[in-house]
Write a protein that holds these residues in place. Structure first.
Motif, PDB file in Angstrom:
ATOM      1  N   GLU A  51       0.868  -1.179   0.000  1.00 47.01           N
ATOM      2  CA  GLU A  51       0.000   0.000   0.000  1.00 47.01           C
ATOM      3  C   GLU A  51       0.907   1.231   0.000  1.00 47.01           C
ATOM      4  N   TYR A  52       1.055   1.832  -1.164  1.00 48.81           N
ATOM      5  CA  TYR A  52       1.933   2.985  -1.297  1.00 48.81           C
ATOM      6  C   TYR A  52       1.279   4.221  -0.688  1.00 48.81           C
ATOM      7  N   GLU A  68      -7.824   4.382 -15.713  1.00 44.73           N
ATOM      8  CA  GLU A  68      -8.298   3.053 -15.335  1.00 44.73           C
ATOM      9  C   GLU A  68      -7.574   2.539 -14.094  1.00 44.73           C
ATOM     10  N   VAL A  69      -6.270   2.755 -14.037  1.00 42.64           N
ATOM     11  CA  VAL A  69      -5.488   2.297 -12.885  1.00 42.64           C
ATOM     12  C   VAL A  69      -5.924   3.035 -11.621  1.00 42.64           C
ATOM     13  N   GLY A  70      -6.188   4.330 -11.747  1.00 43.20           N
ATOM     14  CA  GLY A  70      -6.664   5.103 -10.605  1.00 43.20           C
ATOM     15  C   GLY A  70      -7.976   4.568 -10.072  1.00 43.20           C
ATOM     16  N   LYS A  71      -8.884   4.207 -10.975  1.00 45.65           N
ATOM     17  CA  LYS A  71     -10.165   3.625 -10.563  1.00 45.65           C
ATOM     18  C   LYS A  71      -9.947   2.323  -9.812  1.00 45.65           C
ATOM     19  N   GLU A  72      -9.062   1.468 -10.348  1.00 52.87           N
ATOM     20  CA  GLU A  72      -8.782   0.181  -9.704  1.00 52.87           C
ATOM     21  C   GLU A  72      -8.190   0.380  -8.320  1.00 52.87           C
ATOM     22  N   LEU A  73      -7.314   1.352  -8.190  1.00 49.08           N
ATOM     23  CA  LEU A  73      -6.690   1.637  -6.904  1.00 49.08           C
ATOM     24  C   LEU A  73      -7.728   2.071  -5.878  1.00 49.08           C
ATOM     25  N   PRO A  78     -10.542   1.564  -0.805  1.00 50.73           N
ATOM     26  CA  PRO A  78     -11.410   2.748  -0.683  1.00 50.73           C
ATOM     27  C   PRO A  78     -11.044   3.662   0.474  1.00 50.73           C
ATOM     28  N   SER A  79     -10.457   3.098   1.539  1.00 48.41           N
ATOM     29  CA  SER A  79     -10.073   3.925   2.690  1.00 48.41           C
ATOM     30  C   SER A  79      -8.568   4.156   2.740  1.00 48.41           C
ATOM     31  N   SER A  80      -7.921   3.945   1.602  1.00 45.46           N
ATOM     32  CA  SER A  80      -6.470   4.007   1.551  1.00 45.46           C
ATOM     33  C   SER A  80      -5.931   5.403   1.828  1.00 45.46           C
ATOM     34  N   VAL A  81      -4.717   5.428   2.382  1.00 45.03           N
ATOM     35  CA  VAL A  81      -4.026   6.701   2.559  1.00 45.03           C
ATOM     36  C   VAL A  81      -3.272   7.088   1.294  1.00 45.03           C
ATOM     37  N   THR A  82      -3.315   6.241   0.288  1.00 44.06           N
ATOM     38  CA  THR A  82      -2.574   6.486  -0.949  1.00 44.06           C
ATOM     39  C   THR A  82      -3.066   7.750  -1.647  1.00 44.06           C
ATOM     40  N   GLN A  83      -2.109   8.606  -1.989  1.00 42.86           N
ATOM     41  CA  GLN A  83      -2.421   9.831  -2.717  1.00 42.86           C
ATOM     42  C   GLN A  83      -1.900   9.723  -4.149  1.00 42.86           C
ATOM     43  N   LEU A  84      -2.786   9.969  -5.106  1.00 45.55           N
ATOM     44  CA  LEU A  84      -2.428   9.913  -6.523  1.00 45.55           C
ATOM     45  C   LEU A  84      -1.923  11.272  -7.007  1.00 45.55           C
ATOM     46  N   ILE A  85      -0.811  11.243  -7.714  1.00 42.66           N
ATOM     47  CA  ILE A  85      -0.304  12.435  -8.378  1.00 42.66           C
ATOM     48  C   ILE A  85      -0.108  12.071  -9.842  1.00 42.66           C
ATOM     49  N   TYR A  86      -0.960  12.598 -10.694  1.00 41.23           N
ATOM     50  CA  TYR A  86      -0.880  12.285 -12.118  1.00 41.23           C
ATOM     51  C   TYR A  86       0.188  13.142 -12.799  1.00 41.23           C
ATOM     52  N   ILE A  87       0.846  12.541 -13.776  1.00 38.13           N
ATOM     53  CA  ILE A  87       1.863  13.255 -14.545  1.00 38.13           C
ATOM     54  C   ILE A  87       1.549  13.078 -16.034  1.00 38.13           C
ATOM     55  N   SER A  88       1.537  14.169 -16.757  1.00 37.55           N
ATOM     56  CA  SER A  88       1.226  14.095 -18.186  1.00 37.55           C
ATOM     57  C   SER A  88       1.581  15.403 -18.865  1.00 37.55           C
ATOM     58  N   ALA A  89       1.826  15.299 -20.161  1.00 35.90           N
ATOM     59  CA  ALA A  89       2.043  16.496 -20.972  1.00 35.90           C
ATOM     60  C   ALA A  89       0.732  16.997 -21.549  1.00 35.90           C
ATOM     61  N   TYR A  90      -0.366  16.272 -21.255  1.00 37.38           N
ATOM     62  CA  TYR A  90      -1.664  16.599 -21.839  1.00 37.38           C
ATOM     63  C   TYR A  90      -2.629  17.078 -20.763  1.00 37.38           C
ATOM     64  N   SER A  91      -2.778  18.361 -20.610  1.00 42.90           N
ATOM     65  CA  SER A  91      -3.632  18.915 -19.560  1.00 42.90           C
ATOM     66  C   SER A  91      -5.112  18.692 -19.843  1.00 42.90           C
ATOM     67  N   LYS A  92      -5.466  18.257 -21.059  1.00 45.15           N
ATOM     68  CA  LYS A  92      -6.878  18.049 -21.405  1.00 45.15           C
ATOM     69  C   LYS A  92      -7.526  16.948 -20.571  1.00 45.15           C
ATOM     70  N   PHE A 103      -4.419  13.782  -5.772  1.00 45.86           N
ATOM     71  CA  PHE A 103      -3.906  14.827  -4.893  1.00 45.86           C
ATOM     72  C   PHE A 103      -3.427  16.018  -5.723  1.00 45.86           C
ATOM     73  N   TYR A 104      -2.876  15.729  -6.904  1.00 52.13           N
ATOM     74  CA  TYR A 104      -2.338  16.817  -7.717  1.00 52.13           C
ATOM     75  C   TYR A 104      -2.126  16.326  -9.151  1.00 52.13           C
ATOM     76  N   PHE A 105      -1.878  17.267 -10.044  1.00 58.34           N
ATOM     77  CA  PHE A 105      -1.568  16.973 -11.443  1.00 58.34           C
ATOM     78  C   PHE A 105      -0.295  17.727 -11.805  1.00 58.34           C
TER      79      PHE A 105
END
Length: 222
Positions: A51-52, A68-73, A78-92, A103-105
């Motif tokens: 559990e990252y 899709e991976v974010g949804k699976e996570l 569901p009660s995880s402390v895991t915070q997602l930070i997405y990285i991409s060159a596509y702000s769309k 948590f952030y982009f």
């Protein structure tokens, strides 16, 4: 130790981000354990065991994309402390990503100032160890935000931790739970229940009513 995953199919992005995180860990004088994944499949296979606390996730990847991976996570923990930070060159993609509670982009190319700002925000909100309750289940370490815990319940050798979103269990000494939560708003209403006072919404001579609708018995001696 902070467990961090980087999932991106671009090797240069993985390495650049790893170097920036190592630099940040030196500045903070904290220990980071960083896991690198070149594919979403490789990353998802580890979720059974780890559990990252922070996951840096590319949006556009072969196979399952970052959405899709974010949804699976979120479904898996569901009660995880895991915070997602997405990285991409596509702000769309930003609007679509919000459904996974990131948590952030971070925009690419990655820059030190942007990474430092995001990590400072994470540290302010989640980095303090006092915010988390850690427990061990088999060979796996898990954590939950203390503010999400309604109560602990002891049943023989098992300790159940009940949160706003569900419950889990682990083996531990009952006295250890009390010791680790000194200074937080927990109390014993019964020898088998350790209650967070913020989630008590009613009381009678024999029971407490909890925010989630449960009724907890009160010991006669209380």
């Amino acid at each position: 130790m902070i467990l961090i995953a980087i999932c991106d199919d671009n090797k240069n992005v993985r390495e650049d981000l790893r170097k920036l995180l190592i630099q940040y860990s030196f500045e903070r004088k904290e220990d980071f354990k960083i896991f690198l994944f070149a594919s979403s499949q490789e990353f998802c296979e580890t979720l059974v065991e780890v559990e990252y606390q922070i996951v840096f996730l590319d949006v556009v990847m072969k196979g399952k994309d970052g959405i899709e991976v974010g949804k699976e996570l979120r479904v898996r923990y569901p009660s995880s402390v895991t915070q997602l930070i997405y990285i991409s060159a596509y702000s769309k993609y930003v609007t679509e990503l919000f459904q996974n509670q990131p948590f952030y982009f971070l925009n690419q190319p990655l820059k030190w100032d942007a990474l430092k700002s995001v990590m400072d925000c994470w540290w302010r909100d989640f980095g303090n160890e006092n915010h988390l309750f850690w427990y061990r289940q088999g060979s796996e370490w898990k954590s939950v935000f203390i503010r999400q815990i309604l109560y602990f319940r002891q049943e023989k050798r098992r300790i159940y931790v009940v949160t706003k979103t569900g419950e889990d269990w682990f083996y531990a000494k009952w006295e250890m739970i009390q010791e680790r939560l000194k200074g937080h708003k927990f109390f014993f209403c019964h020898q088998s229940y350790f209650i967070h006072q913020n989630y008590v919404v009613g009381v009678t001579n024999t029971k407490l009513m909890m925010e989630n609708g449960e009724e907890i018995p009160i010991s006669r001696s209380k």
